[in-house]
Design a protein around this motif. Structure first.
Motif, short mmCIF file in Angstrom:
data_model
loop_
_atom_site.label_atom_id
_atom_site.label_comp_id
_atom_site.label_asym_id
_atom_site.label_seq_id
_atom_site.Cartn_x
_atom_site.Cartn_y
_atom_site.Cartn_z
N ASP A 1 -29.10 35.94 16.34
CA ASP A 1 -29.26 35.99 14.89
C ASP A 1 -30.41 35.05 14.54
N ALA A 2 -31.59 35.62 14.27
CA ALA A 2 -32.78 34.81 14.04
C ALA A 2 -32.67 33.99 12.77
N ARG A 3 -32.00 34.51 11.75
CA ARG A 3 -31.87 33.77 10.50
C ARG A 3 -30.92 32.59 10.66
N LEU A 4 -29.84 32.79 11.37
CA LEU A 4 -28.88 31.71 11.59
C LEU A 4 -29.32 30.79 12.73
N GLU A 5 -30.23 31.31 13.59
CA GLU A 5 -30.68 30.60 14.78
C GLU A 5 -29.51 30.29 15.69
N ALA A 6 -28.73 31.32 15.94
CA ALA A 6 -27.56 31.18 16.81
C ALA A 6 -27.22 32.53 17.41
N TRP A 7 -26.52 32.50 18.54
CA TRP A 7 -26.01 33.71 19.17
C TRP A 7 -24.68 34.07 18.53
N LEU A 8 -24.52 35.34 18.16
CA LEU A 8 -23.26 35.83 17.59
C LEU A 8 -22.43 36.45 18.71
N VAL A 9 -21.18 36.02 18.81
CA VAL A 9 -20.23 36.55 19.80
C VAL A 9 -19.04 37.09 19.03
N SER A 10 -18.70 38.37 19.24
CA SER A 10 -17.75 39.02 18.33
C SER A 10 -16.52 39.64 18.97
#
Length: 346
Positions: free
Chosen positions: A49-58
């Protein structure tokens, strides 16, 4: 926020048509997070997630072990009891007498709050009940004022390393320091407990047949609480940082990268829970990610407060129902809950 691309070698294999607009901070997630979660689980289980600057794990199969493992680091001093907490921040065993007395205090507080609303044509349970009960119980048990517990007084109470009022402030607690210390340990969790209560009541009011089951068999309140925590957890996103390269969901998260574990998505993963969007207090599949280990005293007190809340409301308001045409919409990003819950008390 500056857009940061992860190292090319760390990118997870994903469809070539990956929509770069997918972001936890984007319009789609704000509009309907559960639909957003479905897209992530099905198409992008590991997404930068470039806006959050984090990897999303779902996906549940990825989120649950990541929360419990050692590859992701959280804040040094977080809440005593939260998603992924393996044990309390500090070892603590409360005497059974403290739980019994705290239940008595909570039951009385809940009933007073419920009776104040019983004669109304309409009431907002979030503003006038859920936000007050957890903190009001702590205030009554510790002998501190509501303003002192919430920090809204001129002099905030002294705080220990765990974030609770210091022992010197607890001498007035009814029953001595045992119940006061137990209540004080729950102070940092009071807001989340209030949000979880709002979701529980919203779920029961939206399913009158299950509300009637709880009315007839009060022992089912605990099951309703667990199911509500799964379906509508108060914490949707847990932020962590990778301590080493982490292989997850077919990709690799590089050491030092920020990771957003989507508890709200994992708790509705159909690979773990059948018909995950449905509220069902008879659900038998365990493993919902919500308030940490079941033996944590803070988690136990939260459930105790839920039981007292439901009992008080149903006792004071035998005809309790949702207000006509009212939709208890959730709000929030990292934490979510209904911001209003309009009911007809009689």
């Amino acid at each position: 926020m500056t857009t940061v691309e992860p190292p090319a070698a760390a990118k997870a294999p994903e469809p070539a048509t990956r929509p770069d607009a997918l972001s936890l901070l984007g319009a789609a997630a704000r509009r309907d997070p559960y639909a957003f979660y479905r897209t992530l689980r099905a198409e992008h289980p590991l997404l930068w997630d470039a806006r959050l600057e984090a990897w999303l794990v779902s996906r549940y199969a990825d989120v649950a072990p990541a929360l419990a493992g050692s590859a992701l680091a959280g804040p040094r001093r977080g809440p005593c009891c939260g998603p992924g907490t393996v044990r309390c921040a500090e070892e603590y065993t409360a005497p059974e007498s403290a739980f019994a007395l705290l239940r008595e205090v909570c039951a009385r507080t809940a009933y007073v709050l419920a009776r104040r609303l019983a004669g109304r044509q309409e009431a907002d349970l979030v503003e006038e009940f859920c936000r007050w009960l957890p903190t009001g119980t702590i205030a009554a048990a510790t002998g501190l004022s509501y303003a002192a517990v919430t920090g809204r007084s001129g002099r905030a109470p002294a705080r220990s390393r765990a974030g609770a009022p210091a022992a010197a402030d607890l001498g007035r607690g009814r029953g001595g320091t045992g119940v006061a210390l137990l209540a004080a340990r729950c102070a940092d969790q009071a807001v989340l407990t209030g949000r979880a209560l709002a979701s529980l009541l919203a779920n029961l009011l939206a399913h009158p047949e299950q509300l009637e089951l709880v009315r007839a068999v009060p022992a089912l309140t605990g099951q309703a609480w667990e199911e509500s925590l799964r379906r509508n957890p108060p914490v949707h996103v847990v932020l962590r940082r990778a301590t080493r390269d982490l292989a997850i969901s077919g990709g690799t998260v590089p050491a030092g990268a920020a990771v957003a574990l989507l508890v709200g998505a994992a708790n509705r993963d159909p690979d773990r829970f059948a018909e995950p969007d449905r509220f069902d207090l008879h659900r038998t599949t365990a493993g919902g990610l919500a308030l940490g280990p079941v033996d944590c005293p803070v988690a136990r007190v939260a459930e105790l407060q839920a039981e007292c809340a439901v009992h008080a409301l149903l006792t004071a308001m035998p005809g309790l129902r949702a207000a006509d045409a009212f939709d208890p919409a959730e709000s929030g990003l990292l934490t979510r809950a209904p911001h209003r819950l309009l009911v007809r008390p009689s």
